[in-house]
Design a protein around this motif. Structure first.
Motif, PDB file in Angstrom:
ATOM      1  N   GLY A   4      46.924   2.891 -19.256  1.00 55.69           N
ATOM      2  CA  GLY A   4      45.573   2.746 -18.756  1.00 55.69           C
ATOM      3  C   GLY A   4      44.553   3.143 -19.800  1.00 55.69           C
ATOM      4  N   ASN A  76      49.891   1.947 -13.621  1.00 60.31           N
ATOM      5  CA  ASN A  76      49.978   1.812 -12.172  1.00 60.31           C
ATOM      6  C   ASN A  76      50.613   2.989 -11.443  1.00 60.31           C
ATOM      7  N   SER A  77      51.556   3.671 -12.073  1.00 60.52           N
ATOM      8  CA  SER A  77      52.278   4.657 -11.279  1.00 60.52           C
ATOM      9  C   SER A  77      53.089   5.619 -12.128  1.00 60.52           C
ATOM     10  N   ARG A  95      59.170   4.323  -8.065  1.00 61.05           N
ATOM     11  CA  ARG A  95      57.783   4.576  -8.446  1.00 61.05           C
ATOM     12  C   ARG A  95      57.062   5.289  -7.307  1.00 61.05           C
ATOM     13  N   LYS A  97      54.135   4.947  -6.537  1.00 66.01           N
ATOM     14  CA  LYS A  97      53.279   3.944  -5.881  1.00 66.01           C
ATOM     15  C   LYS A  97      53.926   3.396  -4.613  1.00 66.01           C
ATOM     16  N   ASP A 106      49.048  -1.884  -0.581  1.00 63.54           N
ATOM     17  CA  ASP A 106      48.151  -2.218  -1.703  1.00 63.54           C
ATOM     18  C   ASP A 106      47.098  -1.127  -1.911  1.00 63.54           C
TER      19      ASP A 106
END
Length: 344
Positions: A4, A76-77, A95, A97, A106
């Motif tokens: 990120g 993301n995770s 994960r 997530k 989501d």
């Protein structure tokens, strides 16, 4: 692994966490229930480290299981790459997530640690790190170990909240404002605020052993997780470089005192800490090179804080030997025995 982006014109932490709380009265629908919940943490993360330390100090290991994500993650995770097959052994997910999406399909915000997951449903309960440890210290008392310390003593709470608020805004978050500053002006302001607060703490701790007096509280847990990362990461990587922690006598002695206290240093993984910051923040450290230093053996040198009096656990006792499955494996770490002394 796609990373990120962290640098912003002026860094502001997203504090829109999942606000649910686990309480005796189950007012948010989540009752205190041993064996039901799993704390998902990462030794690399200072916010997650708070929960790891509090859980150990209070002896909640049998009441709340713990899963550990690896030190690096993508955009993301956090992932369970430390576990066999890359799956959390209880939740059976690769994960974190997946637990967020399990409750909020989501899920649109950041996937953060610490998080508490409801094991029966596999869905996240909360990721709000500050009330999370307050609730561990106040709502789970029936499941504490014998001799657990009072980390949130009622007579001190009003002053504690003021101290913890300043520590959070100026120090815990202050190092990030320096590191993620996207302009010279933002960095300069953040740098000034950080070292003003560190000077205040240096003065406060010159005359008392712990932040609130003669025994450890949550305020000490909250400050320790930033101090232990200061020289390995924040001084260089985040440009918090007016001076190192080892150059602030009271804070350096205080940090070593805590590190050598069972429940603090025996949960710290310096290798994972350095891997996380230097590998994940590629917009700050594009090469991903993890530095060899600094020398960390000095964390076990005498601190002399005994002369200020007090006892770490007040009227309580130290936690016992850390469970084999939860011991820190890193070769970088000074290794503590059950009595808090260095093992050779």
């Amino acid at each position: 692994m796609a990373q990120g982006s962290y640098v912003e014109p002026s860094f502001t932490r997203d504090t829109n966490y999942i606000p649910d709380r686990i309480t005796r009265d189950a007012r948010d629908g989540w009752p205190v229930e041993p064996g039901r919940y799993r704390l998902i943490a990462a030794r690399a993360c200072p916010w997650a480290s708070r929960a790891i330390i509090v859980r150990r100090l209070l002896g909640l290991e049998d009441a709340i299981s713990m899963g550990l994500a690896g030190p690096t993650h993508d955009a993301n995770s956090w992932t369970f790459d430390l576990d066999p097959g890359g799956l959390d052994p209880v939740l059976q997910i690769p994960r974190l997530k997946d637990a967020y999406d399990g409750r909020f399909p989501d899920y649109p915000r950041g996937i953060t640690v610490p998080a508490i997951v409801d094991v029966p449903t596999g869905g996240v309960v909360t990721n709000d790190f500050a009330p999370m440890i307050t609730d561990l210290a106040t709502q789970w008392t029936e499941h504490f170990r014998d001799g657990a310390p009072d980390l949130y003593p009622e007579p001190l709470r009003a002053e504690m909240e003021e101290v913890m608020r300043r520590v959070y805004t100026e120090v815990n978050n202050g190092v990030y404002r320096c590191g993620f500053a996207g302009s010279q002006e933002a960095y300069d302001e953040a740098y000034g605020r950080l070292f003003t607060a560190l000077d205040w703490l240096e003065e406060r701790l010159a005359g008392q052993r712990y932040l609130m007096g003669d025994a450890i509280t949550m305020a000490d847990v909250n400050l320790f997780t930033t101090l232990v990362r200061f020289d390995p990461v924040y001084h260089g990587h985040f440009k918090c470089n007016r001076g190192k922690l080892i150059e602030l006598p009271a804070l350096w002695g205080y940090a070593r005192d805590l590190f050598q206290t069972p429940g603090f240093g025996d949960t710290v993984d310096f290798t994972q800490i350095k891997q996380h910051y230097y590998v994940v923040h590629r917009d700050i450290n594009p090469t991903g090179i993890v530095p060899m230093g600094p020398d960390l053996s000095n964390w076990m040198t005498p601190h002399g804080r005994e002369s200020l009096g007090g006892k770490a656990f007040g009227d309580g006792t130290a936690p016992g030997e850390i469970a084999v499955a939860e011991r820190v494996p890193s070769a970088d770490n000074p290794v503590l025995g059950p009595d808090g002394l260095l093992l050779t």
